[in-house]
Design an enzyme around this catalytic site. Structure first.
Site, short mmCIF file in Angstrom:
data_model
loop_
_atom_site.label_atom_id
_atom_site.label_comp_id
_atom_site.label_asym_id
_atom_site.label_seq_id
_atom_site.Cartn_x
_atom_site.Cartn_y
_atom_site.Cartn_z
N LYS A 22 -9.34 38.05 -18.63
CA LYS A 22 -8.07 38.71 -18.98
C LYS A 22 -7.04 37.69 -19.44
CE LYS A 22 -5.10 39.47 -15.47
NZ LYS A 22 -3.71 38.99 -15.58
N ASN A 23 -6.92 36.59 -18.71
CA ASN A 23 -5.84 35.65 -19.02
C ASN A 23 -6.12 34.79 -20.25
OD1 ASN A 23 -4.37 36.71 -16.98
ND2 ASN A 23 -4.66 35.01 -15.55
N CYS A 121 8.60 39.17 -9.86
CA CYS A 121 7.57 40.12 -9.46
C CYS A 121 7.17 39.81 -8.03
CB CYS A 121 6.38 40.09 -10.42
SG CYS A 121 5.33 38.67 -10.22
N ARG A 126 9.43 33.75 -11.16
CA ARG A 126 8.75 33.62 -12.44
C ARG A 126 9.67 33.65 -13.66
NH1 ARG A 126 3.26 36.96 -12.34
NH2 ARG A 126 2.67 35.34 -13.80
N ASP A 309 -4.67 31.85 -8.23
CA ASP A 309 -5.24 33.19 -8.40
C ASP A 309 -6.46 33.44 -7.50
OD1 ASP A 309 -3.28 33.79 -10.22
OD2 ASP A 309 -4.55 33.53 -11.98
N ARG A 401 -5.50 46.29 -13.18
CA ARG A 401 -4.89 45.47 -14.23
C ARG A 401 -5.80 44.32 -14.64
NH1 ARG A 401 0.91 43.42 -13.01
NH2 ARG A 401 0.36 42.55 -15.02
#
Ligand code: EPU
Length: 422
Positions: A22-23, A121, A126, A309, A401
């Site tokens: 995803k990233n 968030c 961030r 992560d 997500r």
């Protein structure tokens, strides 16, 4: 709202193919804004954030075909022949911070971008000050008003830039902007995550001149225009790491295919230190969980260090490890929200500032828990797999997500997990 019901205590066994990252895919989709020709991405993960990025691009009148398919046949075709609104609106940015990745390509190609300021968030404040400062150094005029950032430039001019702090999407945004700048841009203290090297591979296939992506100094020679390209997204190292922990925490035996083991060195080393058996097998990775894992301390770091992560997932394993593990989070200031949920399941975790002290092993028992962000939700699923009885994980929209149908994948390996709406 969807929830997961997990009956814990089942050993996971079997083979699993890990999807695209995803990233990596998110900045690569944004890179389509740098050219009027078609960009095709393959091995695109079927996750919510990818759909959000496609909606954002469609809002700017990018022609999109897909995203469609999944696994290796997941793909999207994007063509930004004209850009009608060079804008990322609040509604989309608030659901996905990575929307800010359109800023660099937009200002690089059209000389104008308007992007809603992402707020804080669950995991931290961030800010995007480093993205903005770097674009200013490239000659963009930046104004912030009514919650939006506007960037304007006739044509960006290359220069030498030093990031005060390592930022992944900041490096990506500026690298993309610099591809169309006049002259050479040198990014110092750049992030070295594999997703950056993968984005650079796509940009080079589009005609960009980039050297040093995957080192902390990236050199970009601006070119007048970029063109069509096709690109296969790298495997998701965080999804792979999450499944490695799933194998370890259930005492299972898993073969992960389609992974890039070198991207997982820090995770593999840490799991090996805990006594988890992981070895390369036929281009993939085999994980075997046996007796209790041993406790080991972890500090999260920028790549090639242990990824933030993977911190939450590692914490789930640490609750089942023999001894005390000290987990130090150095990247985000508030990334321990999963700890209190694990405590409700019977874990012994105390959080002091940016350290979590986990004493194990403690038997976990199923409970109702709430996911606070993407990786926290993955960690609660892992805890649920190891717990006795039923765990209900609320707010699984967070997990959707970034993980492709995780419950189906886990079920195919023998987990007892189902999605339901309530
Ligand atoms: N930071 C600033 N100013 C900036 C930018 C960053 O102070 O202008 C700070 C951040 O607040 C943070 C640190 O620098 O404390 C590092 O943040 P970074 O910019 O590297 O994070 P990011 O680019 O916003 C990406 C990933 C995250 C991952 C981090 C760190 C994407 C789309 N997101 O975020 O992924 O945690 O790098 O590796 O690539 C996830 O996938 O669950 C996720 C949160």
């Amino acid at each position: 709202m969807d929830k997961f019901r997990i009956e814990g205590g089942h050993r996971l066994e079997g083979t699993l193919r890990v999807g695209g990252a995803k990233n990596a895919a998110l900045p690569e989709m944004a890179a389509c804004l740098l050219t009027g020709e078609t960009i095709e991405l393959r091995n695109l993960p079927r996750v919510r954030d990818i759909q959000t990025m496609a909606r954002l691009l469609a809002h700017m009148s990018v022609e999109t075909e897909g995203p469609e398919g999944e696994g290796e046949s997941g793909r999207v075709r994007l063509r930004a022949a004209t850009i009608s609104h060079a804008e990322a609106p609040y509604d989309l940015v608030k659901t996905m911070r990575a929307s800010v990745l359109v800023l660099g390509p937009l200002v690089g190609r059209t000389g104008y971008a308007r992007v809603s300021m992402p707020g804080g968030c669950a995991i931290g404040a961030r800010p995007i000050d480093l993205h903005l400062k770097a674009l200013e150094r490239l000659g963009a005029q930046i104004t912030t008003e009514h919650g939006y950032v506007e960037a304007r430039a006739k044509r960006l001019r290359g220069t030498r830039l030093l990031f005060d702090r390592i930022t992944v999407t900041g490096t990506e945004n500026v690298m993309m902007a610099a591809t169309l700048a006049e002259g050479e841009t040198i990014l110092e203290n750049a992030a070295r995550e594999p997703e950056i090297a993968d984005l650079a591979r796509l940009l080079v296939a589009m005609g960009a001149k980039i050297e040093g992506a995957s080192t902390s100094t990236i050199r970009i020679q601006g070119v007048p225009s970029l063109h069509a390209a096709e690109h296969k997204v790298i495997p998701d190292r965080i999804a792979a790491g999450t499944f490695l922990v799933a194998g370890a925490i259930t005492g299972g035996d898993l073969l992960l295919e389609g992974v890039e083991p070198e991207h997982l060195d820090a995770v593999i080393d840490k799991l090996a230190e805990c006594g988890v058996e992981i070895r390369r097998e036929g281009g993939g990775l085999r994980v075997r969980g046996g007796a209790h894992a041993q406790a080991a301390n972890v500090d999260t770091e920028e790549y090639p260090g242990f990824p933030t992560d993977m911190q939450a997932q590692y914490m789930a394993l640490a609750t089942q490890a023999e001894g005390t593990s000290i987990i130090t989070e150095t990247i985000f200031e508030n990334r321990f929200l999963h700890a209190s949920e694990m405590v409700r399941m019977g874990a012994d975790i105390s959080v002091r500032g940016n350290q979590a002290i986990v004493r194990g092993p403690t038997p976990l028992t199923g409970a109702a828990v709430i996911a606070s962000d993407l990786r926290a939700s993955a960690s609660l699923v892992l805890a649920g797999l190891a717990a006795q009885g039923t765990t209900i994980v609320d707010r699984v929209y967070h997990i959707d997500r970034g993980y492709e149908r995780i419950e189906e994948k886990l079920r195919s390996l023998g987990a007892c997990i189902e999605r339901f709406s309530a």
